[in-house]
Design a protein around this motif. Sequence first.
Motif, PDB file in Angstrom:
ATOM      1  N   GLY A  31      -3.040  -6.870  10.582  1.00  0.00           N
ATOM      2  CA  GLY A  31      -3.100  -5.471  10.357  1.00  0.00           C
ATOM      3  C   GLY A  31      -1.617  -5.100  10.101  1.00  0.00           C
ATOM      4  N   ILE A  32      -1.235  -4.089   9.141  1.00  0.00           N
ATOM      5  CA  ILE A  32       0.080  -3.914   9.195  1.00  0.00           C
ATOM      6  C   ILE A  32       0.304  -2.168   9.295  1.00  0.00           C
ATOM      7  N   ILE A  33       0.893  -1.739  10.170  1.00  0.00           N
ATOM      8  CA  ILE A  33       1.039  -0.356  10.274  1.00  0.00           C
ATOM      9  C   ILE A  33       2.754  -0.021   9.611  1.00  0.00           C
ATOM     10  N   ALA A  34       2.603   0.445   8.256  1.00  0.00           N
ATOM     11  CA  ALA A  34       4.081   0.624   7.929  1.00  0.00           C
ATOM     12  C   ALA A  34       4.019   1.550   6.676  1.00  0.00           C
ATOM     13  N   GLY A  35       5.238   1.981   6.317  1.00  0.00           N
ATOM     14  CA  GLY A  35       5.292   2.803   5.232  1.00  0.00           C
ATOM     15  C   GLY A  35       5.201   4.298   5.486  1.00  0.00           C
ATOM     16  N   SER A  36       6.056   5.148   4.643  1.00  0.00           N
ATOM     17  CA  SER A  36       5.868   6.689   4.729  1.00  0.00           C
ATOM     18  C   SER A  36       6.268   6.811   3.407  1.00  0.00           C
ATOM     19  N   GLN A  37       6.122   8.196   3.132  1.00  0.00           N
ATOM     20  CA  GLN A  37       6.232   8.845   1.906  1.00  0.00           C
ATOM     21  C   GLN A  37       7.718   8.231   1.232  1.00  0.00           C
ATOM     22  N   LEU A  38       8.664   8.377   1.894  1.00  0.00           N
ATOM     23  CA  LEU A  38      10.192   7.925   1.437  1.00  0.00           C
ATOM     24  C   LEU A  38      10.200   6.380   1.387  1.00  0.00           C
ATOM     25  N   MET A  39       9.323   5.656   2.101  1.00  0.00           N
ATOM     26  CA  MET A  39       9.629   4.253   2.149  1.00  0.00           C
ATOM     27  C   MET A  39       8.378   3.493   2.077  1.00  0.00           C
ATOM     28  N   ALA A  43       6.239  -1.122   3.246  1.00  0.00           N
ATOM     29  CA  ALA A  43       4.881  -1.387   3.363  1.00  0.00           C
ATOM     30  C   ALA A  43       4.283  -2.652   2.387  1.00  0.00           C
ATOM     31  N   ALA A  44       4.749  -2.288   1.156  1.00  0.00           N
ATOM     32  CA  ALA A  44       4.494  -3.364   0.040  1.00  0.00           C
ATOM     33  C   ALA A  44       4.961  -4.635   0.336  1.00  0.00           C
ATOM     34  N   THR A  65      -0.465   8.959   0.218  1.00  0.00           N
ATOM     35  CA  THR A  65       0.357   8.955  -0.752  1.00  0.00           C
ATOM     36  C   THR A  65       0.757   7.486  -1.332  1.00  0.00           C
ATOM     37  N   VAL A  66       0.815   6.731  -0.047  1.00  0.00           N
ATOM     38  CA  VAL A  66       1.539   5.464  -0.397  1.00  0.00           C
ATOM     39  C   VAL A  66       0.678   4.284  -0.753  1.00  0.00           C
ATOM     40  N   ILE A  67      -0.822   4.571  -0.402  1.00  0.00           N
ATOM     41  CA  ILE A  67      -1.715   3.640  -0.832  1.00  0.00           C
ATOM     42  C   ILE A  67      -1.596   3.114  -1.988  1.00  0.00           C
ATOM     43  N   PRO A  68      -1.904   3.985  -3.131  1.00  0.00           N
ATOM     44  CA  PRO A  68      -1.858   3.482  -4.581  1.00  0.00           C
ATOM     45  C   PRO A  68      -0.801   2.604  -4.932  1.00  0.00           C
ATOM     46  N   ILE A  69       0.588   2.856  -4.317  1.00  0.00           N
ATOM     47  CA  ILE A  69       1.632   2.123  -4.626  1.00  0.00           C
ATOM     48  C   ILE A  69       1.581   0.535  -3.941  1.00  0.00           C
ATOM     49  N   VAL A  70       1.309   0.617  -2.639  1.00  0.00           N
ATOM     50  CA  VAL A  70       1.059  -0.712  -1.986  1.00  0.00           C
ATOM     51  C   VAL A  70       0.032  -1.486  -2.863  1.00  0.00           C
ATOM     52  N   ALA A  71      -0.973  -0.710  -3.263  1.00  0.00           N
ATOM     53  CA  ALA A  71      -2.249  -1.444  -3.851  1.00  0.00           C
ATOM     54  C   ALA A  71      -2.011  -2.120  -5.204  1.00  0.00           C
ATOM     55  N   THR A  78      -6.495  -4.314   1.856  1.00  0.00           N
ATOM     56  CA  THR A  78      -7.216  -3.421   2.056  1.00  0.00           C
ATOM     57  C   THR A  78      -6.755  -2.318   2.755  1.00  0.00           C
ATOM     58  N   PHE A  79      -6.936  -0.702   2.731  1.00  0.00           N
ATOM     59  CA  PHE A  79      -6.228   0.064   3.205  1.00  0.00           C
ATOM     60  C   PHE A  79      -7.147   0.890   4.295  1.00  0.00           C
ATOM     61  N   TYR A  80      -6.157   1.554   5.067  1.00  0.00           N
ATOM     62  CA  TYR A  80      -6.714   2.419   6.154  1.00  0.00           C
ATOM     63  C   TYR A  80      -5.799   3.933   6.177  1.00  0.00           C
TER      64      TYR A  80
END
Length: 279
Positions: A31-39, A43-44, A65-71, A78-80
């Motif tokens: 599991g990875i807990i990472a990323g935010s709107q400006l970063m 996460a990717a 908002t970051v999910i589609p970018i990382v995907a 998978t995402f949470y």
Amino acid sequence: MNVNSWSENLVIEHWPKRDPNSHKGNHGKVGIIAGSQLMPGAAALCAGAAVESGAGLTAVNTVRTVIPIVAGHVPEATFYHRDDDLNGFMEGKDVIAAGPGLGRLSDDIIEDLITNFDGPLVIDADGLYELRSHEVIIRKRTAPLIITPHAGEMARIINEDIEYVTGNRYEAAEKLAIDYGIYVVLKGPETIVAEPNGTLWVNHTGNAGLAKGGTGDVLTGMILAFIGRYDDIQPAVSSAVYMHGYAADYLIEHGEAMESVTASKVIKILSSSFQRLIN
Ligand SMILES: NC(=O)C1=CN([C@@H]2O[C@H](COP(=O)(O)OP(=O)(O)OC[C@H]3O[C@@H](n4cnc5c(N)ncnc54)[C@H](OP(=O)(O)O)[C@@H]3O)[C@@H](O)[C@H]2O)[C@@H](O)CC1
Ligand SMILES: Nc1ncnc2c1ncn2[C@@H]1O[C@H](COP(=O)(O)OP(=O)(O)O)[C@@H](O)[C@H]1O
């Protein structure tokens, strides 16, 4: 002081063979807990490195908002949603990493993980910002805790200045590891892995091409995946650090200019690095 080198032979000797009869659940549910709107990139990069390093199942907890970018970069993940219950995300995970690009306002997540996640936990980047205030719960924790500070983050954790850390790397890593009972990965040229008993392992791969934003996020994804695949923490962490540097060295051997080494290129060359050294 007990300082050892983590060598190519040790990486090969400890490398876990992929059982021909295995399935995805045997290679680490990470599991990875990472990323935010400006970063979103942090996460990717972390998730991409975990997948490319052999993790069986990679789940990413991030903002909506970051999910589609990382995907878009890592379709295997998978995402949470970040807003959803953290217990649901912890459930069934063999190992979790938290911090890259998280922002500095998410310390409640770090506190919750230290207290309640009973598997190995890797904390990096923004997840380390308030670490010093969690000394008491860290000492109480029984499952392994692995932290991956650069010199700036280390200085904040131990309440010293950066010059002290860069001038006393071995002493600082050893003392913090013993004091807190944790694994300390003090990054930089010649990254040091300190075990909770104070044993130190120094790495000799890597080059200044890695001195660029995002390469630490890649290392965190690699450490996470390696812990998910290995039986023991220190060989997993030291081998991930070794292969991260080895991949950067391999880029240079392939004609890449040091200036043009990027975190994404390190991920792309992991496969041929593993292939050359191990397979
Ligand atoms: N694409 C993305 O989404 C990316 C997202 N990222 C995310 O950004 C977040 C912030 O992370 P960060 O490490 O950049 O924190 P930052 O406040 O600059 O440093 C704190 C202090 O430490 C110092 N310092 C740093 N390194 C040092 C060293 N080796 N040796 C010595 N000193 C050093 C530094 O000094 P200075 O740079 O000012 O000289 C400063 O004083 C984090 O969540 C990360 O994941 C990045 O990964 C980039 C790509
Ligand atoms: N001069 C260097 N030589 C070898 N490795 C380096 C050098 N500079 C940085 N690195 C490595 O690159 C990575 C940088 O991580 P970090 O500072 O957390 O960057 P970021 O947070 O931007 O991803 C670490 O693994 C570090 O050991």
